[in-house]
Write a protein that holds these residues in place. Structure first.
Motif, PDB file in Angstrom:
ATOM      1  N   GLY A   1     -14.810  -5.182  15.839  1.00  0.00           N
ATOM      2  CA  GLY A   1     -13.525  -5.700  15.429  1.00  0.00           C
ATOM      3  C   GLY A   1     -12.915  -4.873  14.311  1.00  0.00           C
ATOM      4  O   GLY A   1     -13.514  -3.953  13.782  1.00  0.00           O
ATOM      5  N   ARG A   2     -11.731  -5.205  13.984  1.00  0.00           N
ATOM      6  CA  ARG A   2     -10.986  -4.503  12.934  1.00  0.00           C
ATOM      7  C   ARG A   2     -11.415  -5.023  11.572  1.00  0.00           C
ATOM      8  O   ARG A   2     -11.550  -6.211  11.363  1.00  0.00           O
ATOM      9  N   ALA A   3     -11.637  -4.108  10.644  1.00  0.00           N
ATOM     10  CA  ALA A   3     -12.020  -4.496   9.289  1.00  0.00           C
ATOM     11  C   ALA A   3     -10.834  -5.181   8.603  1.00  0.00           C
ATOM     12  O   ALA A   3      -9.680  -4.851   8.870  1.00  0.00           O
ATOM     13  N   MET A   4     -11.110  -6.116   7.713  1.00  0.00           N
ATOM     14  CA  MET A   4     -10.048  -6.864   7.047  1.00  0.00           C
ATOM     15  C   MET A   4      -9.211  -5.991   6.114  1.00  0.00           C
ATOM     16  O   MET A   4      -8.098  -6.327   5.786  1.00  0.00           O
ATOM     17  N   THR A   5      -9.747  -4.846   5.690  1.00  0.00           N
ATOM     18  CA  THR A   5      -9.012  -4.003   4.755  1.00  0.00           C
ATOM     19  C   THR A   5      -8.065  -3.040   5.451  1.00  0.00           C
ATOM     20  O   THR A   5      -7.207  -2.453   4.814  1.00  0.00           O
ATOM     21  N   GLU A   6      -8.196  -2.874   6.769  1.00  0.00           N
ATOM     22  CA  GLU A   6      -7.298  -1.981   7.492  1.00  0.00           C
ATOM     23  C   GLU A   6      -5.910  -2.608   7.580  1.00  0.00           C
ATOM     24  O   GLU A   6      -5.777  -3.805   7.765  1.00  0.00           O
ATOM     25  N   PRO A   7      -4.859  -1.792   7.457  1.00  0.00           N
ATOM     26  CA  PRO A   7      -3.510  -2.353   7.573  1.00  0.00           C
ATOM     27  C   PRO A   7      -3.224  -2.824   8.994  1.00  0.00           C
ATOM     28  O   PRO A   7      -3.720  -2.249   9.953  1.00  0.00           O
ATOM     29  N   VAL A   8      -2.447  -3.883   9.098  1.00  0.00           N
ATOM     30  CA  VAL A   8      -2.048  -4.410  10.394  1.00  0.00           C
ATOM     31  C   VAL A   8      -0.889  -3.572  10.903  1.00  0.00           C
ATOM     32  O   VAL A   8       0.062  -3.308  10.171  1.00  0.00           O
ATOM     33  N   ARG A   9      -0.956  -3.161  12.155  1.00  0.00           N
ATOM     34  CA  ARG A   9       0.140  -2.370  12.733  1.00  0.00           C
ATOM     35  C   ARG A   9       1.170  -3.320  13.327  1.00  0.00           C
ATOM     36  O   ARG A   9       0.870  -4.107  14.211  1.00  0.00           O
ATOM     37  N   VAL A  10       2.380  -3.228  12.805  1.00  0.00           N
ATOM     38  CA  VAL A  10       3.471  -4.101  13.227  1.00  0.00           C
ATOM     39  C   VAL A  10       4.436  -3.269  14.066  1.00  0.00           C
ATOM     40  O   VAL A  10       4.774  -2.148  13.688  1.00  0.00           O
ATOM     41  N   PRO A  11       4.903  -3.801  15.211  1.00  0.00           N
ATOM     42  CA  PRO A  11       5.900  -3.057  15.993  1.00  0.00           C
ATOM     43  C   PRO A  11       7.119  -2.725  15.137  1.00  0.00           C
ATOM     44  O   PRO A  11       7.538  -3.522  14.291  1.00  0.00           O
ATOM     45  N   ALA A  16      11.435  -3.645  11.125  1.00  0.00           N
ATOM     46  CA  ALA A  16      12.827  -3.461  10.712  1.00  0.00           C
ATOM     47  C   ALA A  16      13.490  -4.814  10.440  1.00  0.00           C
ATOM     48  O   ALA A  16      14.234  -4.963   9.461  1.00  0.00           O
ATOM     49  N   LEU A  17      13.223  -5.803  11.268  1.00  0.00           N
ATOM     50  CA  LEU A  17      13.795  -7.140  11.082  1.00  0.00           C
ATOM     51  C   LEU A  17      13.287  -7.771   9.787  1.00  0.00           C
ATOM     52  O   LEU A  17      14.068  -8.319   9.006  1.00  0.00           O
ATOM     53  N   ILE A  18      11.985  -7.661   9.547  1.00  0.00           N
ATOM     54  CA  ILE A  18      11.414  -8.225   8.320  1.00  0.00           C
ATOM     55  C   ILE A  18      12.022  -7.554   7.097  1.00  0.00           C
ATOM     56  O   ILE A  18      12.380  -8.204   6.128  1.00  0.00           O
ATOM     57  N   ARG A  19      12.146  -6.234   7.144  1.00  0.00           N
ATOM     58  CA  ARG A  19      12.727  -5.513   6.006  1.00  0.00           C
ATOM     59  C   ARG A  19      14.179  -5.900   5.765  1.00  0.00           C
ATOM     60  O   ARG A  19      14.615  -6.025   4.622  1.00  0.00           O
ATOM     61  N   ALA A  20      14.945  -6.089   6.835  1.00  0.00           N
ATOM     62  CA  ALA A  20      16.349  -6.466   6.687  1.00  0.00           C
ATOM     63  C   ALA A  20      16.488  -7.841   6.047  1.00  0.00           C
ATOM     64  O   ALA A  20      17.350  -8.069   5.204  1.00  0.00           O
ATOM     65  N   VAL A  21      15.625  -8.759   6.430  1.00  0.00           N
ATOM     66  CA  VAL A  21      15.685 -10.118   5.896  1.00  0.00           C
ATOM     67  C   VAL A  21      15.140 -10.169   4.469  1.00  0.00           C
ATOM     68  O   VAL A  21      15.657 -10.878   3.620  1.00  0.00           O
ATOM     69  N   ALA A  22      14.100  -9.393   4.183  1.00  0.00           N
ATOM     70  CA  ALA A  22      13.404  -9.462   2.896  1.00  0.00           C
ATOM     71  C   ALA A  22      14.229  -8.944   1.737  1.00  0.00           C
ATOM     72  O   ALA A  22      14.181  -9.490   0.635  1.00  0.00           O
ATOM     73  N   GLY A  23      14.983  -7.868   1.921  1.00  0.00           N
ATOM     74  CA  GLY A  23      15.727  -7.273   0.816  1.00  0.00           C
ATOM     75  C   GLY A  23      14.791  -6.676  -0.219  1.00  0.00           C
ATOM     76  O   GLY A  23      13.613  -6.496   0.018  1.00  0.00           O
ATOM     77  N   GLY A  24      15.300  -6.344  -1.422  1.00  0.00           N
ATOM     78  CA  GLY A  24      14.479  -5.773  -2.485  1.00  0.00           C
ATOM     79  C   GLY A  24      14.303  -4.277  -2.319  1.00  0.00           C
ATOM     80  O   GLY A  24      14.873  -3.651  -1.442  1.00  0.00           O
ATOM     81  N   SER A  25      13.488  -3.689  -3.209  1.00  0.00           N
ATOM     82  CA  SER A  25      13.248  -2.253  -3.151  1.00  0.00           C
ATOM     83  C   SER A  25      12.381  -1.909  -1.947  1.00  0.00           C
ATOM     84  O   SER A  25      11.744  -2.777  -1.352  1.00  0.00           O
ATOM     85  N   GLU A  26      12.336  -0.644  -1.613  1.00  0.00           N
ATOM     86  CA  GLU A  26      11.555  -0.185  -0.462  1.00  0.00           C
ATOM     87  C   GLU A  26      10.080  -0.573  -0.601  1.00  0.00           C
ATOM     88  O   GLU A  26       9.466  -1.057   0.333  1.00  0.00           O
ATOM     89  N   THR A  35       2.292  -8.137   4.003  1.00  0.00           N
ATOM     90  CA  THR A  35       1.694  -9.445   3.721  1.00  0.00           C
ATOM     91  C   THR A  35       2.107 -10.460   4.780  1.00  0.00           C
ATOM     92  O   THR A  35       1.283 -11.236   5.269  1.00  0.00           O
ATOM     93  N   PHE A  36       3.384 -10.440   5.153  1.00  0.00           N
ATOM     94  CA  PHE A  36       3.879 -11.361   6.179  1.00  0.00           C
ATOM     95  C   PHE A  36       3.169 -11.110   7.507  1.00  0.00           C
ATOM     96  O   PHE A  36       2.732 -12.046   8.174  1.00  0.00           O
ATOM     97  N   ALA A  37       3.043  -9.850   7.893  1.00  0.00           N
ATOM     98  CA  ALA A  37       2.406  -9.511   9.168  1.00  0.00           C
ATOM     99  C   ALA A  37       0.948  -9.951   9.187  1.00  0.00           C
ATOM    100  O   ALA A  37       0.465 -10.472  10.193  1.00  0.00           O
TER     101      ALA A  37
END
Length: 79
Positions: A1-11, A16-26, A35-37
């Motif tokens: 299985g995937r280790a818990m420390t590996e980043p989750v790959r998000v489509p 892009a949708l999460i970033r548009a809704v979230a706002g804030g700095s890059e 974190t959301f993913a």
């Protein structure tokens, strides 16, 4: 299985949708999106485990002929 420390790959579309809704700095958006993913993936896994357990218990109860358990046990029923 995937280790818990590996980043989750998000489509990319979802990211892009999460970033548009979230706002804030890059950097803040990247952290929140990641974190959301992770939370979304964890929630999906927990939900699937609960649903699978419920289905398995109902199948076992049906096989043993114990219909009373299926019809009266509402502790795991959705609310």
């Amino acid at each position: 299985g995937r280790a818990m420390t590996e980043p989750v790959r998000v489509p990319s579309v979802v990211e892009a949708l999460i970033r548009a809704v979230a706002g804030g700095s890059e950097e803040e958006r990247d952290q929140r999106a990641s974190t959301f993913a992770r939370g979304l993936a964890l929630g999906a896994l927990v939900g699937a485990a609960i649903a699978g357990s419920t289905i398995w218990q109902r199948r076992l109860a049906k096989r043993s002929g114990n219909r009373a358990t299926i019809s009266t046990d509402r502790s795991e029923a959705p609310r």
